[in-house]
Design a protein around this motif. Structure first.
Motif, PDB file in Angstrom:
ATOM      1  N   PRO A   1      23.783   3.096 -42.897  1.00  0.00           N
ATOM      2  CA  PRO A   1      25.123   2.612 -42.569  1.00  0.00           C
ATOM      3  C   PRO A   1      26.177   3.605 -43.046  1.00  0.00           C
ATOM      4  CG  PRO A   1      24.342   1.523 -44.552  1.00  0.00           C
ATOM      5  CD  PRO A   1      23.214   2.408 -44.076  1.00  0.00           C
TER       6      PRO A   1
ATOM      7  N   PRO B   1      31.017   0.929 -46.330  1.00  0.00           N
ATOM      8  CA  PRO B   1      32.250   0.193 -46.011  1.00  0.00           C
ATOM      9  C   PRO B   1      33.350   0.582 -47.004  1.00  0.00           C
ATOM     10  CG  PRO B   1      30.343  -1.291 -46.169  1.00  0.00           C
ATOM     11  CD  PRO B   1      29.934   0.018 -46.751  1.00  0.00           C
TER      12      PRO B   1
ATOM     13  N   ILE C   1      21.059  10.246 -45.553  1.00  0.00           N
ATOM     14  CA  ILE C   1      21.838   9.558 -46.602  1.00  0.00           C
ATOM     15  C   ILE C   1      22.843  10.522 -47.239  1.00  0.00           C
ATOM     16  CG2 ILE C   1      21.695   8.429 -48.862  1.00  0.00           C
ATOM     17  CD1 ILE C   1      20.773   6.610 -46.643  1.00  0.00           C
TER      18      ILE C   1
ATOM     19  N   LEU D   1      26.087   7.809 -54.102  1.00  0.00           N
ATOM     20  CA  LEU D   1      24.688   7.674 -53.661  1.00  0.00           C
ATOM     21  C   LEU D   1      24.109   6.380 -54.229  1.00  0.00           C
ATOM     22  CD1 LEU D   1      23.125  11.236 -54.013  1.00  0.00           C
ATOM     23  CD2 LEU D   1      23.458   9.940 -51.893  1.00  0.00           C
ATOM     24  N   HIS D   2      24.500   6.084 -55.447  1.00  0.00           N
ATOM     25  CA  HIS D   2      24.053   4.847 -56.077  1.00  0.00           C
ATOM     26  C   HIS D   2      24.598   3.641 -55.293  1.00  0.00           C
ATOM     27  CE1 HIS D   2      22.219   2.739 -59.345  1.00  0.00           C
ATOM     28  NE2 HIS D   2      23.326   2.056 -59.571  1.00  0.00           N
TER      29      HIS D   2
ATOM     30  N   PHE E   1      25.237   3.619 -52.129  1.00  0.00           N
ATOM     31  CA  PHE E   1      24.439   3.563 -50.900  1.00  0.00           C
ATOM     32  C   PHE E   1      23.129   2.819 -51.134  1.00  0.00           C
ATOM     33  CE2 PHE E   1      27.063   6.477 -48.503  1.00  0.00           C
ATOM     34  CZ  PHE E   1      26.781   6.119 -47.200  1.00  0.00           C
ATOM     35  N   LYS E   2      22.524   3.078 -52.286  1.00  0.00           N
ATOM     36  CA  LYS E   2      21.270   2.373 -52.581  1.00  0.00           C
ATOM     37  C   LYS E   2      21.520   0.879 -52.690  1.00  0.00           C
ATOM     38  CE  LYS E   2      17.741   4.028 -54.739  1.00  0.00           C
ATOM     39  NZ  LYS E   2      16.689   4.951 -55.212  1.00  0.00           N
ATOM     40  N   LYS E   3      22.567   0.518 -53.428  1.00  0.00           N
ATOM     41  CA  LYS E   3      22.857  -0.911 -53.615  1.00  0.00           C
ATOM     42  C   LYS E   3      23.196  -1.586 -52.290  1.00  0.00           C
ATOM     43  CE  LYS E   3      25.292  -2.418 -57.050  1.00  0.00           C
ATOM     44  NZ  LYS E   3      26.409  -2.560 -58.026  1.00  0.00           N
ATOM     45  N   LEU E   4      23.842  -0.828 -51.424  1.00  0.00           N
ATOM     46  CA  LEU E   4      24.260  -1.369 -50.128  1.00  0.00           C
ATOM     47  C   LEU E   4      23.073  -1.703 -49.225  1.00  0.00           C
ATOM     48  CD1 LEU E   4      26.678  -1.869 -48.128  1.00  0.00           C
ATOM     49  CD2 LEU E   4      26.373   0.513 -47.400  1.00  0.00           C
ATOM     50  N   THR E   5      21.987  -0.951 -49.378  1.00  0.00           N
ATOM     51  CA  THR E   5      20.927  -1.014 -48.363  1.00  0.00           C
ATOM     52  C   THR E   5      19.551  -1.441 -48.877  1.00  0.00           C
ATOM     53  OG1 THR E   5      20.457   1.309 -48.768  1.00  0.00           O
ATOM     54  CG2 THR E   5      21.953   0.803 -46.942  1.00  0.00           C
ATOM     55  N   GLN E   6      19.318  -1.334 -50.168  1.00  0.00           N
ATOM     56  CA  GLN E   6      17.950  -1.544 -50.649  1.00  0.00           C
ATOM     57  C   GLN E   6      17.717  -3.003 -51.005  1.00  0.00           C
ATOM     58  OE1 GLN E   6      15.899   1.543 -50.524  1.00  0.00           O
ATOM     59  NE2 GLN E   6      17.718   1.532 -49.236  1.00  0.00           N
ATOM     60  N   PHE E   7      16.558  -3.499 -50.639  1.00  0.00           N
ATOM     61  CA  PHE E   7      16.218  -4.889 -50.936  1.00  0.00           C
ATOM     62  C   PHE E   7      14.724  -4.995 -51.205  1.00  0.00           C
ATOM     63  CE2 PHE E   7      15.891  -4.260 -46.378  1.00  0.00           C
ATOM     64  CZ  PHE E   7      14.653  -4.792 -46.067  1.00  0.00           C
ATOM     65  N   GLU E   8      14.364  -6.074 -51.856  1.00  0.00           N
ATOM     66  CA  GLU E   8      12.950  -6.389 -52.085  1.00  0.00           C
ATOM     67  C   GLU E   8      12.641  -7.605 -51.258  1.00  0.00           C
ATOM     68  OE1 GLU E   8      10.683  -4.826 -53.819  1.00  0.00           O
ATOM     69  OE2 GLU E   8      12.154  -3.295 -54.365  1.00  0.00           O
TER      70      GLU E   8
END
Lengths: 308, 308
Positions: free
Chosen positions: B223, B226, B264, B294-295, B297-304
């Motif tokens: 993404p 935002p 990314i 970058l951190h 971006f990880k929080k925005l997109t990463q999930f378990e």
């Protein structure tokens, strides 16, 4: 297992897309929400209204999926809400050709006793006064109230909409509606403004461009799965809402981390819904397909990056 | 450390957005690409052309960042390419008010000897014949040739464009251009068609809606971050391309997994670029800011998610 109360339309739709057209088929927000939510371990009930032209076969589709339709009122001599629409070539916009409210014009939802303590209430797109009427009948505050709405109510019943929004936890709307409701072009600013109206969470649906989940200090984004062919977008947003609220009711955890999973489950189910006309794909969906596509969602979005 | 060869415009831009306007400031595709790529451990060179109205201060900005400008031709008595544009209120579209090709009209790029063995060649948006001319001067096949183009060349030099595309590895274009080039509305199908034209990878840029990376059997999506405010979108696509190609040159690995990281990094740098006019933000960007985002971006997109 949580209890999910679903309020929304159960309807006949007639749909035309560049790929074909249908006669009157099963549709309505509560239908799509219920079918999607039934993929999770929930006790769910639909509050809605139809006429006695609504076929028993359709009613059976709900009961077969353990969806309680005690509160789905069948009006004798009444006709079911009917919507007819035609999609443009890009499938991103559509013209409404016919809207017959029929029995929906007098819809006065009554929450069944067994669902007055529902854990999650999913209020599909309806007049905000009707949505508020449901909230007021709950005998204890649900853990989570999710409300879907649209620009029509912003244009025609804004004060009522602002009133019901005060009482909810999650607002789901599309990007243009978020901008209209708040006067903010930036979706980040729009979400912040919506928090001052009541909700703790905002889900902004961007159709083929995915969905954003906001709470006061976190954002999560889920893309729509890129598909070779989108056949019929009808019900995609409601299927998303059904997957979202169904997963949350089943998991009984409204932390941001769990809500992220709910967003993914909703996006995943919506990606199936658009592959066939109406509810056709959702009615034949197998657990294995759902799991495989969740795996695709992971591959689509997950990455490893070194943060030096 | 890899060698990155950048070909594209170095220009003056005059920009008007809803938030303000600029006089002639530093712009051009190669400028944005070079500044973004300089965030990585690469040896990079820009091939371009300017007039002698191009200030020494701007030239110094490149050399200070270890960007080789031996092949940035300065035409005596010539004027630098100039673009003036005005963005609409939503920043998603713009009107070009002035385009003065000036020295760019006679641009005949010459690859410097030290870069005829570059690992990565990043061909910014230019006439496809000019882009092909650069490829033909390479003394060995680069590990990766990335080409950016736009609808203007599809309208005016389609055969030339199809010819150069045969020789590249990665095509970067926006969603509308992908549809125009292939006649396919579905981006999945469009990418598949582009593979038959030559490239092994396709990057479809969707602006505020992110970017898709395709190879023959995998898709990755990133993404756009935002943002509360997008100030000036000029150069966002080129900054993305610079981050993408710069990271790939630095890491010397064109596997799909590594290309995901490159996407990314490109998206991350582009998210800064739009925060100020022109190159202003990129010129003051600190390593710590890049890492922090970058951190995000990880929080925005990463999930378990559990795949039962």
């Amino acid at each position: 297992m949580g209890k999910l109360l679903i309020v929304g339309t159960v309807a006949f739709d007639a749909i035309e897309t560049p790929f074909g057209k249908t006669d009157k088929i099963l549709g309505g927000a509560a239908t799509y929400i219920g079918l999607a939510a039934s993929q999770f371990e929930v006790d769910s009930a639909i509050i809605s209204i139809v006429g006695d032209d609504f076929p028993q076969d359709y009613l059976d589709l709900f009961t077969e999926r353990n969806i309680d339709i005690t509160a789905l009122e069948i009006v004798k001599g009444g006709k079911t809400f009917f919507w007819k629409g035609k999609y443009h070539n890009d499938l991103n916009s559509r013209d409404t050709l016919v809207t017959e409210l029929n029995t929906l014009a007098d819809f006065n939802p009554v929450v069944p006793a067994a669902y007055k303590d529902a854990d999650v209430v999913m209020l599909g797109n309806l007049h905000p006064i009707v949505q508020l009427g449901v909230i007021n009948q709950m005998k204890k505050r649900p853990k989570l109230i999710v409300l879907d709405t649209m620009n029509f109510w912003m244009d025609n019943a804004l004060n009522d909409l602002l009133e019901v929004i005060k009482h909810i936890d999650v607002l789901t709307i599309n990007d243009e509606e978020a901008r209209q409701l708040t006067g903010e072009y930036s979706l980040v600013k729009a979400a912040q403004k919506i928090f001052t109206m009541g909700p703790r969470f905002v889900v902004i649906k961007k159709g083929e461009h995915g969905a954003l989940l906001f709470n006061e200090d976190q954002i999560f984004f889920a893309p729509a799965l890129p598909l070779e062919e989108v056949f019929d977008p009808t019900g995609a947003g409601d299927t998303f809402a059904g997957g979202f609220s169904g997963y949350l009711a089943a998991s009984d955890d409204s932390s941001f981390e769990n809500m992220k999973k709910a967003i993914i489950h909703g996006s995943n189910l919506a990606s199936f819904s658009v592959e066939k006309f109406g509810t056709e794909r959702m009615l034949k969906l197998e657990h294995k397909e759902i799991r495989n596509r969740l795996h695709q969602f992971k591959k689509l979005t997950q990455f490893e990056i070194e943060l030096q």
